[in-house]
Design an enzyme around this catalytic site. Structure first.
Site, PDB file in Angstrom:
ATOM      1  N   GLU A  77       0.831  -1.199   0.000  1.00  0.00           N
ATOM      2  CA  GLU A  77       0.000   0.000   0.000  1.00  0.00           C
ATOM      3  C   GLU A  77       0.872   1.258   0.000  1.00  0.00           C
ATOM      4  O   GLU A  77       1.956   1.283   0.576  1.00  0.00           O
ATOM      5  CB  GLU A  77      -0.935  -0.010   1.218  1.00  0.00           C
ATOM      6  CG  GLU A  77      -1.924  -1.159   1.111  1.00  0.00           C
ATOM      7  CD  GLU A  77      -2.939  -1.220   2.251  1.00  0.00           C
ATOM      8  OE1 GLU A  77      -4.105  -1.509   1.967  1.00  0.00           O
ATOM      9  OE2 GLU A  77      -2.568  -1.003   3.409  1.00  0.00           O
ATOM     10  N   CYS A 137       1.580  -2.509  15.730  1.00  0.00           N
ATOM     11  CA  CYS A 137       1.583  -2.188  14.294  1.00  0.00           C
ATOM     12  C   CYS A 137       0.896  -3.291  13.490  1.00  0.00           C
ATOM     13  O   CYS A 137       1.244  -4.461  13.625  1.00  0.00           O
ATOM     14  CB  CYS A 137       3.023  -1.997  13.823  1.00  0.00           C
ATOM     15  SG  CYS A 137       3.170  -1.788  12.038  1.00  0.00           S
TER      16      CYS A 137
HETATM   17  N1  SAH Z   1       9.254   0.204   9.808  1.00  0.00           N
HETATM   18  C1  SAH Z   1       9.543   1.583   9.901  1.00  0.00           C
HETATM   19  C2  SAH Z   1       8.708   2.365   8.940  1.00  0.00           C
HETATM   20  C3  SAH Z   1       7.217   2.347   9.243  1.00  0.00           C
HETATM   21  S1  SAH Z   1       6.857   3.921   9.800  1.00  0.00           S
HETATM   22  C4  SAH Z   1       9.385   2.053  11.319  1.00  0.00           C
HETATM   23  O1  SAH Z   1       8.862   1.297  12.111  1.00  0.00           O
HETATM   24  O2  SAH Z   1       9.826   3.142  11.623  1.00  0.00           O
HETATM   25  C5  SAH Z   1       5.307   3.839  10.458  1.00  0.00           C
HETATM   26  C6  SAH Z   1       5.253   4.631  11.757  1.00  0.00           C
HETATM   27  O3  SAH Z   1       3.947   4.444  12.312  1.00  0.00           O
HETATM   28  C7  SAH Z   1       6.244   4.091  12.771  1.00  0.00           C
HETATM   29  O4  SAH Z   1       6.707   5.094  13.627  1.00  0.00           O
HETATM   30  C8  SAH Z   1       5.378   3.125  13.517  1.00  0.00           C
HETATM   31  O5  SAH Z   1       5.932   2.831  14.753  1.00  0.00           O
HETATM   32  C9  SAH Z   1       4.071   3.875  13.597  1.00  0.00           C
HETATM   33  N2  SAH Z   1       2.936   3.009  13.832  1.00  0.00           N
HETATM   34  C10 SAH Z   1       2.842   1.690  13.619  1.00  0.00           C
HETATM   35  N3  SAH Z   1       1.629   1.243  13.977  1.00  0.00           N
HETATM   36  C11 SAH Z   1       0.936   2.291  14.413  1.00  0.00           C
HETATM   37  C12 SAH Z   1      -0.386   2.478  14.891  1.00  0.00           C
HETATM   38  N4  SAH Z   1      -1.236   1.460  14.952  1.00  0.00           N
HETATM   39  N5  SAH Z   1      -0.783   3.713  15.238  1.00  0.00           N
HETATM   40  C13 SAH Z   1       0.063   4.754  15.123  1.00  0.00           C
HETATM   41  N6  SAH Z   1       1.325   4.651  14.672  1.00  0.00           N
HETATM   42  C14 SAH Z   1       1.757   3.440  14.329  1.00  0.00           C
HETATM   43 FE1  SF4 Z   2       7.720  -3.189  10.909  1.00  0.00          FE
HETATM   44 FE2  SF4 Z   2       7.621  -2.288  13.432  1.00  0.00          FE
HETATM   45 FE3  SF4 Z   2       7.779  -0.535  11.401  1.00  0.00          FE
HETATM   46 FE4  SF4 Z   2       5.520  -1.950  11.813  1.00  0.00          FE
HETATM   47  S1  SF4 Z   2       6.403  -0.387  13.167  1.00  0.00           S
HETATM   48  S2  SF4 Z   2       6.537  -1.602   9.846  1.00  0.00           S
HETATM   49  S3  SF4 Z   2       6.373  -3.937  12.537  1.00  0.00           S
HETATM   50  S4  SF4 Z   2       9.325  -2.058  12.011  1.00  0.00           S
END
Ligand code: SAH
Ligand code: SF4
Length: 391
Positions: free
Chosen positions: A113, A140
């Site tokens: 996506e 996440c």
């Molecule tokens: N994998 C990388 C890139 C993804 S960034 C990383 O983890 O940084 C996506 C951002 O949204 C990250 O900061 C992640 O921690 C945050 N995130 C993930 N799930 C979320 C949720 N359910 N609600 C709000 N933020 C979330």
């Molecule tokens: Fe992967 Fe964690 Fe980033 Fe979600 S928040 S995309 S599980 S590294």
């Protein structure tokens, strides 16, 4: 107030059938030079690369015949040897707030996506770097999807090209320069599905293409890469990509971060902060963004806010507070608005900008952490994949 309806349409854009020929999209300049050198006189290679590059990335052309400053014979040669292939947009959903979410199909039938977020005078594209993720952050949605595979550089830059197609943002060949007025797609965040630093080379090559001045030409300060904390790749990010950095921090003690962001068991808070202190681009004008998801009763107390201030000491930082976005089966709740504001106030009083991220596109599950595609990896176990990723 009546809400604008959510719209969804299915797009069927015909793409060049791969036909086993190499794809020109996603090649670095050096790789393209190597590919063209097989049938181009050595003295002309650099010029031909420039020409093809501009057609692909400045004008957004997908047909060799439209490359009118190349001789017909040369165009035919290109068409016989290469394809210009992008991933396919399967569906596009438009949120009541204007956010667009694209479901994109890549080779092998996998799906990722991409999300476009329009803002006042600008617009941000949130792109994916992997199908699924090897990591398992407990809040996440993507983390519940096993890693299927890394995206190629073509699939990474392809997401930007597809969004520009949909926004109608390529200049008209031979007419506009595309630089009139603010760009609709002015910023990129690598915050979609996947951990970009576990797909370093392809992310780097894709972003180099996006930054190239003779093409899409988005400056390095308009690109933010978010990592969960893959410490050994952080210095390389500064050296080889040079974009802005965001870190999914989310907790102020190792005990809590071990649960929320399990990569913390490998590289803990102290190790991560040491690497960030060294991030060569971390000047006051290029602060590191600390992403902090607000989870009710888990990481959102005043004591957490004060501890965070202590941890940030010496790092040019800003904090981005992300109200938790729920997804089906999620084990957490979003902190209350009052709690989030109180947390932000402590940070601000300590001198840190700490904007609260407005959730966008929630009605189409396009908000941070809500992305997940149906693709599931078939054979390997999560443990095998983690071993491959060096975890
Ligand atoms: N994998 C990388 C890139 C993804 S960034 C990383 O983890 O940084 C996506 C951002 O949204 C990250 O900061 C992640 O921690 C945050 N995130 C993930 N799930 C979320 C949720 N359910 N609600 C709000 N933020 C979330
Ligand atoms: Fe992967 Fe964690 Fe980033 Fe979600 S928040 S995309 S599980 S590294």
């Amino acid at each position: 107030m009546t809400q604008a309806p959510i719209t969804q349409d299915v797009l069927t854009i015909p793409r060049a059938a791969a036909a086993g020929l190499p794809n020109l999209v996603g090649l670095t300049r050096a790789q393209m030079a190597g590919a063209l050198a097989e049938f181009t006189p050595p003295k002309q290679v650099k010029m031909r690369v420039n020409q093809v590059w501009q057609w692909l990335y400045h004008w957004g052309v997908r047909d060799f015949d439209a490359m009118t400053n190349l001789a017909k014979g040369y165009r035919a040669e290109l068409a016989a040897r290469f394809v210009i292939a992008l991933p396919e947009v399967m569906t596009r959903q438009v949120s009541a707030d204007g956010t667009r979410k694209y479901l994109i199909r890549i080779a092998g039938g996998h799906e990722v996506e991409t999300v476009y977020i329009p803002e006042e005078g600008r617009g941000t594209l949130c792109i994916s770097s992997q199908v699924g993720c090897t990591l398992t952050c407990s809040f996440c949605h993507t983390g519940t999807q096993k890693l299927v595979r890394n995206l190629t550089a073509a699939e990474i830059v392809g997401q930007v090209m597809l969004a520009r197609d949909d926004l109608g943002e390529w200049p008209e060949p031979g007419v506009g320069t595309g630089e009139a007025g603010p760009r609709l797609l002015s910023n990129i965040v690598l915050m979609g599905m996947g951990e970009p630093l576990y797909n370093f080379e392809n992310v780097r090559d894709g972003m180099k293409i996006v930054m190239d001045n003779e093409g899409i030409a988005l400056g390095r300060r308009r690109i933010t890469l978010s990592t969960s904390g893959v410490v050994p790749e952080i210095a390389r990010t500064a050296e080889e990509i040079g974009c802005l950095l965001a870190v999914s921090f989310h907790a102020t003690t190792d005990a809590v971060r071990d649960v929320l962001v399990p990569i913390n068991k490998r590289w803990n808070i102290e190790t991560l902060l040491d690497a960030l202190r060294e991030y060569p681009k971390a000047t006051n004008s290029e602060r590191i963004t600390f992403e902090y998801v607000m989870l009710d009763g888990v990481n959102d107390t005043d004591a957490d806010a004060h501890r965070l201030v202590g941890l940030l000491d010496g790092i040019p930082a800003k904090v981005n507070l992300i109200p938790f976005n729920e997804w089906p089966g999620a084990p957490y709740k979003r902190s209350s608005n009052n709690r989030i504001r109180a947390f932000a106030t402590i940070l601000m009083q300590a001198g840190y900008a700490s904007p609260i991220r407005t959730p966008r596109g929630e009605d189409i599950m396009a908000a941070c952490g809500q992305l997940k595609s149906e693709t599931e990896r078939a054979r390997k176990s999560r443990r095998e994949i983690a071993a491959e990723a060096g975890l």
